[in-house]
Design a protein around this motif. Sequence first.
Motif, mmCIF file in Angstrom:
data_model
loop_
_atom_site.group_PDB
_atom_site.id
_atom_site.type_symbol
_atom_site.label_atom_id
_atom_site.label_comp_id
_atom_site.label_asym_id
_atom_site.label_seq_id
_atom_site.Cartn_x
_atom_site.Cartn_y
_atom_site.Cartn_z
ATOM 1 N N UNK A 36 6.252 6.583 9.663
ATOM 2 C CA UNK A 36 5.795 7.708 8.847
ATOM 3 C C UNK A 36 4.279 7.887 8.920
ATOM 4 N N UNK A 37 3.644 7.184 9.885
ATOM 5 C CA UNK A 37 2.210 7.287 10.157
ATOM 6 C C UNK A 37 1.337 6.892 8.967
ATOM 7 N N UNK A 38 1.763 5.842 8.270
ATOM 8 C CA UNK A 38 1.006 5.272 7.163
ATOM 9 C C UNK A 38 0.256 4.057 7.692
ATOM 10 N N UNK A 39 -0.967 3.869 7.248
ATOM 11 C CA UNK A 39 -1.772 2.719 7.640
ATOM 12 C C UNK A 39 -1.063 1.427 7.256
ATOM 13 N N UNK A 40 -1.028 0.466 8.180
ATOM 14 C CA UNK A 40 -0.457 -0.849 7.898
ATOM 15 C C UNK A 40 -1.515 -1.912 8.175
ATOM 16 N N UNK A 41 -1.354 -3.047 7.502
ATOM 17 C CA UNK A 41 -2.313 -4.134 7.670
ATOM 18 C C UNK A 41 -1.658 -5.454 7.310
ATOM 19 N N UNK A 42 -2.172 -6.523 7.896
ATOM 20 C CA UNK A 42 -1.745 -7.859 7.481
ATOM 21 C C UNK A 42 -2.774 -8.471 6.532
ATOM 22 N N UNK A 43 -3.723 -7.643 6.089
ATOM 23 C CA UNK A 43 -4.778 -8.076 5.184
ATOM 24 C C UNK A 43 -4.834 -7.120 3.995
ATOM 25 N N UNK A 44 -4.151 -7.477 2.902
ATOM 26 C CA UNK A 44 -4.073 -6.565 1.764
ATOM 27 C C UNK A 44 -5.433 -6.315 1.128
ATOM 28 N N UNK A 45 -6.295 -7.321 1.161
ATOM 29 C CA UNK A 45 -7.618 -7.160 0.566
ATOM 30 C C UNK A 45 -8.431 -6.100 1.317
ATOM 31 N N UNK A 46 -8.406 -6.140 2.638
ATOM 32 C CA UNK A 46 -9.116 -5.145 3.442
ATOM 33 C C UNK A 46 -8.533 -3.749 3.221
ATOM 34 N N UNK A 47 -7.221 -3.678 3.116
ATOM 35 C CA UNK A 47 -6.563 -2.395 2.877
ATOM 36 C C UNK A 47 -7.024 -1.797 1.548
ATOM 37 N N UNK A 48 -7.045 -2.611 0.502
ATOM 38 C CA UNK A 48 -7.456 -2.138 -0.824
ATOM 39 C C UNK A 48 -8.929 -1.753 -0.834
ATOM 40 N N UNK A 49 -9.764 -2.547 -0.189
ATOM 41 C CA UNK A 49 -11.202 -2.223 -0.123
ATOM 42 C C UNK A 49 -11.437 -0.899 0.608
ATOM 43 N N UNK A 50 -10.605 -0.607 1.599
ATOM 44 C CA UNK A 50 -10.765 0.627 2.375
ATOM 45 C C UNK A 50 -10.299 1.869 1.617
ATOM 46 N N UNK A 51 -9.590 1.670 0.511
ATOM 47 C CA UNK A 51 -9.022 2.782 -0.266
ATOM 48 C C UNK A 51 -9.436 2.668 -1.742
ATOM 49 N N UNK A 52 -10.727 2.837 -2.046
ATOM 50 C CA UNK A 52 -11.181 2.639 -3.433
ATOM 51 C C UNK A 52 -10.655 3.681 -4.419
ATOM 52 N N UNK A 53 -10.106 4.771 -3.946
ATOM 53 C CA UNK A 53 -9.610 5.833 -4.825
ATOM 54 C C UNK A 53 -8.114 5.720 -5.125
ATOM 55 N N UNK A 54 -7.517 4.566 -4.797
ATOM 56 C CA UNK A 54 -6.093 4.382 -5.082
ATOM 57 C C UNK A 54 -5.830 4.537 -6.573
ATOM 58 N N UNK A 55 -4.702 5.144 -6.896
ATOM 59 C CA UNK A 55 -4.275 5.226 -8.289
ATOM 60 C C UNK A 55 -3.443 4.009 -8.668
#
Length: 124
Positions: A49-68
């Motif tokens: 579905x073309x969603x960003x994936x990562x094996x590093x949840x911390x990096x993923x969260x840092x890259x998306x500071x506007x998450x709800x």
Amino acid sequence: MKKIRIAMIGAGETGTPLLNQLLDAQFVDVRGVADLDLTRPGIALARAREVTVSDNFEALVRAEPELDVIIDVTGVSAVREQLRTLMLETGNTHTVIVHERVALLMMSLGAGQLVETHHAETGY
């Protein structure tokens, strides 16, 4: 329409059905999915579905500071602790961390019955 921006941590048996529902919801914007094992079924679904994936949840969260919302379906209390610490370190008072028990409740409501999980019962 403003969408609810979500990241999911954990992409195994518990998270994948919920992820599928989230991806189909027109009011949800799934911004990323993380799991240590990039062969998990939820990772394949996210990639399809073309969603960003990562094996590093911390990096993923840092890259998306506007998450709800961050949905933690790992069943690992250390992950929750790391997420809380990350929110404090970054001064993020906006994003809500959803525990796997709440995710289980959401999935069960959608299914009309209690959904089974393989996670151990751990405190929040």
